[in-house]
Every structure is written in structure tokens, then in C-alpha cells.
Scaffold this active site. Structure first.
Site, mmCIF file in Angstrom:
data_model
loop_
_atom_site.group_PDB
_atom_site.id
_atom_site.type_symbol
_atom_site.label_atom_id
_atom_site.label_comp_id
_atom_site.label_asym_id
_atom_site.label_seq_id
_atom_site.Cartn_x
_atom_site.Cartn_y
_atom_site.Cartn_z
ATOM 1 N N GLY A 78 10.404 36.550 78.402
ATOM 2 C CA GLY A 78 11.734 36.839 78.925
ATOM 3 C C GLY A 78 12.294 35.655 79.682
ATOM 4 N N PRO A 79 13.583 35.691 80.019
ATOM 5 C CA PRO A 79 14.205 34.591 80.763
ATOM 6 C C PRO A 79 13.672 34.497 82.179
ATOM 7 C CG PRO A 79 15.724 36.441 80.522
ATOM 8 C CD PRO A 79 14.531 36.763 79.681
ATOM 9 N N PRO A 80 13.946 33.389 82.873
ATOM 10 C CA PRO A 80 13.455 33.235 84.249
ATOM 11 C C PRO A 80 14.032 34.295 85.182
ATOM 12 C CG PRO A 80 14.180 31.119 83.348
ATOM 13 C CD PRO A 80 14.629 32.170 82.390
ATOM 14 N N GLY A 81 13.205 34.732 86.127
ATOM 15 C CA GLY A 81 13.673 35.622 87.178
ATOM 16 C C GLY A 81 13.689 37.096 86.841
ATOM 17 N N VAL A 82 13.053 37.517 85.742
ATOM 18 C CA VAL A 82 13.064 38.940 85.392
ATOM 19 C C VAL A 82 11.810 39.656 85.868
ATOM 20 C CG1 VAL A 82 14.572 38.610 83.407
ATOM 21 C CG2 VAL A 82 12.108 38.447 83.111
ATOM 22 N N GLY A 83 10.846 38.943 86.466
ATOM 23 C CA GLY A 83 9.691 39.597 87.062
ATOM 24 C C GLY A 83 8.426 39.526 86.246
ATOM 25 N N THR A 85 5.878 37.206 86.377
ATOM 26 C CA THR A 85 4.718 36.903 87.227
ATOM 27 C C THR A 85 4.412 38.038 88.185
ATOM 28 O OG1 THR A 85 5.249 34.541 87.083
ATOM 29 C CG2 THR A 85 3.754 35.230 88.833
ATOM 30 N N SER A 401 22.711 32.871 63.765
ATOM 31 C CA SER A 401 23.417 34.100 64.137
ATOM 32 C C SER A 401 24.899 33.886 64.400
ATOM 33 C CB SER A 401 22.769 34.713 65.386
ATOM 34 O OG SER A 401 22.887 33.844 66.497
ATOM 35 N N LYS A 444 21.790 39.870 73.755
ATOM 36 C CA LYS A 444 23.198 39.617 73.459
ATOM 37 C C LYS A 444 24.086 40.754 73.976
ATOM 38 C CE LYS A 444 22.034 36.964 69.328
ATOM 39 N NZ LYS A 444 22.104 36.876 67.858
#
Length: 584
Positions: A78-83, A85, A401, A444
Site C-alpha cells: 500500500g501507499p505510505p502512511g496507511v499503517g 508497519t 489504463s 482510483k
């Protein structure tokens, strides 16, 4: 050297371990306490842990080894900062195990994983053995962070070294080059994280159970900011909840006006900025109690950084809104096309990769093949140049896409028909107009929802992905599933005539541009010479002024895999370019 080796061997945990105490309700409580939302992810983790517990119990009853009870490796993408770790920390707390973490970002030497030979000066074991010594037990929860950032060089491929570490069938005899003694890693609970799954080597991905974390909705970010981030930031800055209060309405403005991301890391930074300014005021006046309002928010964070102008998008000619997925989650991808008086040149700009360049060429071929159906001149390129541009030049863009978005923008610019407002598209097109499915639909959709776009055109092949879209978003966004480009044209293009478009342009609602003549407006074999030099009437053209003396300045970037013989109107001038695009 020998003493150092003996110290390493004696310091490793050979028999020390912690006792697991997995309980279903306790695990659910810990996950809910540490993370808001992500309901599907939490259920998936609980199911994985429950299956793992049953496998261990079965192995214990059957007298099997521990290595036969581990199963696959969890991998959060997932993208950074989604939890990602923090989910690893929560799993360790739920199991009652110790937690170890190493970052693999930028690791390019196999010795970082397997260690150095003892014959080298300053030799050390690899990061795996070093972390096992630090944690002190042989069954920790081990997080391998940024596994998609591995790279290889002449010193070896670290991804190949990780195959033995992560494979349950062979990691019970993992051999470090420094120790040269088999070490049992079969009881370690490995968890991997990354931003994009396609950058993970296929052999490694085959050993993992990949779980996607696409990002948070607007409402989820607000609640996460109130329940989790604000108390954490206040404690880090020595403040109390009574000294600084941020109501929910103000938190909504912070999320919408000062952050634009899939995760909540930037939201935490904005709250930290508020707490720093509040700490200064409290030091100056110790008895100060601050309560932020929407009117005083700019005093702490400055003017809003983001505005949702896309929600107020008017019907325009040649501008279509696409959707894409990056390492930071879903983003909006506007496509602009303009027609210019010229000789049939095609200019493609905006840091496009090879795949998107091929999509642009395929889109133009489709438009030319459907010229009669679209009521345009089949030979429009003889008197018309086309410029396809994707804004935000600093961001490299590539992926299969954007085909229908580019095609729709081309048709709109050539025919002069405006595109409906507040609509976005995703999908790839074939030469015959068939719409192909795409990946990353949930990311998206979240990006479109954040930008207040309420109508999406999606390939029919992606109906199966609607189960991953939250029900709240499905109620707010209208989804139209299409199989052919003809359906996209009927849905997204307005039927305004050219005269109506000109009248709207005078009102400032539509950007009218030079376009090819319609079939009923042209005379076969002739071109209106007034379009070549609009500043001179036909009878006042300067003598000797020909097309050769005033060549077009449009330059075509290099397009790989396209030959001039197969597409004569696409002329690439390689001398004026810096070389082929190198996608990320």
C-alpha cells in the site's frame, strides 16, 4: 577474529522463545484499538492467524517439526502512511511476541542478508542474524520493510538470498556466510511490506500472501485524526487535551484543505505544526487555552494548499479526466488535447512512458478508423496538428489504463464536442474499440471520491472488483460499465453543435479550438488557405510566402516500436530529443 566469532555464536538465541497466547477476541480488540477502519484487512489478518494457530496445533499433535506449521508469509502492499508497519506491531502484541524490523530499501549487496565471509577484515553477519541477536528470542515477529526497493548489482542479488529466508521449506537450515552454521528461522513470523507489488521479484511474491491496503476515505481520515493522531501529537509536544482543542469540523478542513494523500502521515505533520505554534503561545502565556476554529485555522497552517476545483469542472473541449495508481495511491490524471493548423504532426508531452505513448498512437488510429462514424474528415491530419499533453510534467507517468481517456480527449478536440462535467474514466482501448480491464480500481475510486467526482466510467471486466469498494462510496458515485469505445462516446460526449460550442466559449464555459472541418462543411481536395495565415486575407498573402519558407515548429518526441512506414503521419525527430523515456 576468533573471539568475535565465538561471541556471535554464543549471543544468538538458540533455544530461547516466547510463549504464544493467541485469542481471537483479544486480537480483534488490539487491532481495533490501534487502527480505525481497514475492516477487511483486520478480518484477513485474524483469519490468517487463526489458520496458523490450527496448523501449529495439528503439527504438535502429529509430532511434526515447527517448519511444517508456518504457512505463507504475510505481505502488506500500500501507499505510505496507511499503517503497514503498525499492523506488524499489532500482530506482535496480539501474539505476545517480540518485534524486530529491518529496512530493505536500497539494499543491493547479498552480504547484507547472508553476511560476509570471515576472511574479510571487519566481517559481520547479515542483518537477519544481527536482528535475531538483538531481539533475543528465536520466534519473534520479524518485519521486512520496503521489500519492493531491493536492487541487484555485481555483488549479488539480495532478493535471491531472501528466498531461503522466507521459504518455510528451507529456512530451518538458514546458513549465514559469517557463522557457517545452520540456524533455524522456521519459528520466526515474517511480515513484509512494500508500496507496489509489481516491483517485488516473482519468486519472492510466490512465497507471500499479499494483502492490499489502498488508503483511507475522507471520513476515516477525520476520525483517525481525532482518535489516534491528535492525542499522540499532543503527548509528543508536552500538551494536554485541555490546552489545545481541535473540533471535528476543523479537523475536516485540515484533511480537505491541507492534505492530499492515501495515508495520514501528512495529516500528522499538519497537527504537529499546530501544536508547535500552540506550545509557543502557551509558553508566553502559561494559562492560555486554545480552541481552533475554521476562521483561525489559517493563523496556524497558512492559506489552504489544496482546493477541489475539479468538482466545479465545466464542460470543456479536449480535456478528459483519467485515473492512475502510483506509489502514493490513486491520483487524477487529466489529459489535454488541442488541434492546431498544420501538416498532420503529432506531439506527445508530459513525461509519458512507452506504454502510454503506444496508447496515444492506438487512440489516434482508432479515431482515424472511425472518422465517418464520428462525422469528421478522414483526411483531417493533412491540415491539422495534434498535441496530446498530460499536465504535471515532473511526475513520470506510465501504465496501461489511460487509453480511453486519451481517445475521448482526441475525439472531443477533433469534433468540437465538449466532454460532460464531473466525470472520470479508466480503461485501455484496442484498435477496434474494445475496452480492456485495469488494475488498482479501489485506489482510483478513492482518488475520485476525494476530488468529489460523482461519475466514473469503468471497464465491464472490472465488475468483479466492485466488492472491494466501500458501500458508502458506491452510494455516492455512479459507476457506468462499458465494453466498447462507442458506449464511452455516447455517455461522455455532449451533442452540442459547433455553433453552440462557440456561443458557450463566448460565455467562458468551453475552450473552443481549431478543429478539422466536418464532412458536410468541407470541399473535397481543397483546403481553406485563410487557416494557414489568419493574419492575412487570401488576396493579400505576401509574395514568395510558401509552406516551405515557414515550416511548422511542432517536434515529435521519439516513439519506440512505431515505424514510419506503418504510420506515415507520425514523424519523430530524434535529433531534438534527449532519448527514449525511461519509466520508473
Amino acid at each position: 577474529m576468533l573471539r568475535s566469532y565465538i561471541d556471535w555464536v554464543l549471543a544468538l538465541p538458540w533455544n530461547e522463545r516466547t510463549q504464544d497466547h493467541f485469542e481471537l477476541e483479544e486480537t480483534r480488540r488490539i487491532l481495533d484499538m490501534d487502527h480505525y477502519g481497514l475492516e477487511g484487512i483486520k478480518e484477513r489478518i485474524i483469519e490468517f492467524l487463526a489458520v496458523r494457530q490450527l496448523r501449529q496445533q495439528l503439527a504438535d499433535r502429529g509430532g511434526h517439526t515447527k517448519s511444517e506449521s508456518q504457512g505463507q508469509i504475510l505481505c502488506f502492499i500500500g501507499p505510505p502512511g496507511v499503517g503497514k508497519t503498525s499492523l506488524g506491531h499489532s500482530i506482535a502484541n496480539a501474539l505476545g511476541r517480540k518485534f524486530a524490523r529491518i529496512s530493505l530499501g536500497g539494499v543491493h549487496d547479498e552480504a547484507e542478508i547472508r553476511g560476509h565471509r570471515r576472511t574479510y577484515v571487519g566481517a559481520l553477519p547479515g542483518r537477519i542474524i544481527q536482528s535475531m541477536k538483538t531481539v533475543g528470542v528465536k520466534n519473534p515477529v520479524f518485519l521486512l520493510d520496503e521489500i519492493d526497493k531491493l536492487s541487484a548489482e555485481y555483488r549479488g542479488d539480495p532478493a535471491a538470498a531472501l528466498l531461503e529466508v522466507l521459504d518455510p521449506e528451507q529456512n530451518n537450515t538458514f546458513t549465514d556466510h559469517y557463522l557457517e552454521i545452520p540456524y533455524d528461522l522456521s519459528e520466526v513470523f515474517f511480515i513484509c511490506t512494500g508500496n507496489v507489488k509489481y516491483q517485488i521479484p516473482r519468486a519472492l511474491a510466490d512465497r507471500m500472501d499479499i494483502i492490499d491496503l489502498p488508503g483511507y476515505m475522507f471520513e476515516e481520515k477525520v476520525i483517525i485524526g481525532q482518535r489516534h493522531l491528535l492525542p499522540k501529537v499532543l503527548n509528543e509536544h508536552g500538551l494536554t487535551a485541555e490546552q489545545v482543542k481541535i473540533p471535528q469540523s476543523v479537523m475536516q478542513h485540515i484533511v480537505s484543505d491541507y492534505t492530499r494523500e492515501a495515508g495520514v502521515r501528512n495529516l500528522e505533520r499538519q497537527l504537529a505544526t499546530i501544536c508547535r505554534k500552540a506550545a509557543r503561545r502557551i509558553i508566553e502565556r502559561p494559562k492560555t487555552y486554545l480552541r481552533l476554529t475554521t476562521n483561525t485555522l489559517e493563523q496556524y497552517l497558512g492559506p489552504p494548499r489544496y482546493t477541489f476545483t475539479l468538482a466545479e469542472q465545466k464542460t470543456q473541449i479536449g480535456i478528459a479526466m483519467g485515473l492512475a495508481v502510483t506509489e502514493n495511491g490513486g491520483i487524477l490524471l487529466p489529459v489535454e488535447v488541442v488541434t492546431l493548423v498544420g501538416k498532420g504532426d503529432l506531439l506527445i508531452t508530459g513525461q509519458l512512458g512507452d506504454v502510454m505513448r503506444e496508447s496515444a498512437v492506438a487512440a489516434l488510429t482508432y479515431v482515424r478508423s472511425r472518422a465517418n462514424m464520428l462525422d469528421i474528415d478522414p483526411n483531417f491530419q493533412e491540415s491539422c496538428d495534434l498535441h496530446i499533453h498530460l499536465p504535471e510534467n515532473a511526475i513520470p507517468k506510465d501504465g496501461p489504463s489511460a487509453g480511453i481517456t486519451i481517445t475521448l480527449a482526441l475525439i472531443s478536440a477533433i469534433t468540437g464536442r465538449p466532454i460532460r462535467e464531473n466525470i472520470a474514466l479508466t480503461g485501455e482501448i484496442t484498435l477496434h474499440g474494445r475496452i480492456l480491464g485495469v488494475g488498482g480500481l479501489k485506489e482510483k475510486v478513492l482518488a475520485a471520491h476525494q476530488a468529489n467526482i460523482n461519475h466514473l466510467i469503468v471497464p465491464a471486466e472490472n465488475k468483479k472488483d466492485m466488492a472491494d469498494i466501500p458501500v458508502k462510496i458506491q452510494r455516492r458515485i455512479r459507476f457506468t460499465f462499458v465494453e466498447t469505445m462507442d458506449q464511452v462516446i455516447d455517455i461522455a460526449l455532449l451533442g452540442a453543435s459547433h455553433s453552440e460550442a462557440e456561443s458557450e466559449n463566448q460565455k467562458g464555459e468551453v475552450l473552443a479550438e481549431p478543429r478539422p472541418l466536418q464532412i458536410d462543411e468541407r470541399v473535397a481536395g481543397k483546403r481553406d488557405q485563410t487557416q494557414r495565415r489568419p493574419g492575412f486575407p487570401v488576396d493579400e498573402q505576401p509574395e514568395g510566402d510558401t509552406d516551405e519558407s515557414n515550416p511548422t515548429t511542432i517536434i515529435i518526441p521519439q516513439v519506440d516500436h512505431i515505424t514510419h512506414d506503418s504510420y506515415p503521419n507520425l514523424r519523430a525527430k530524434e535529433a531534438d530529443t534527449d532519448g527514449p523515456y525511461q519509466g520508473d
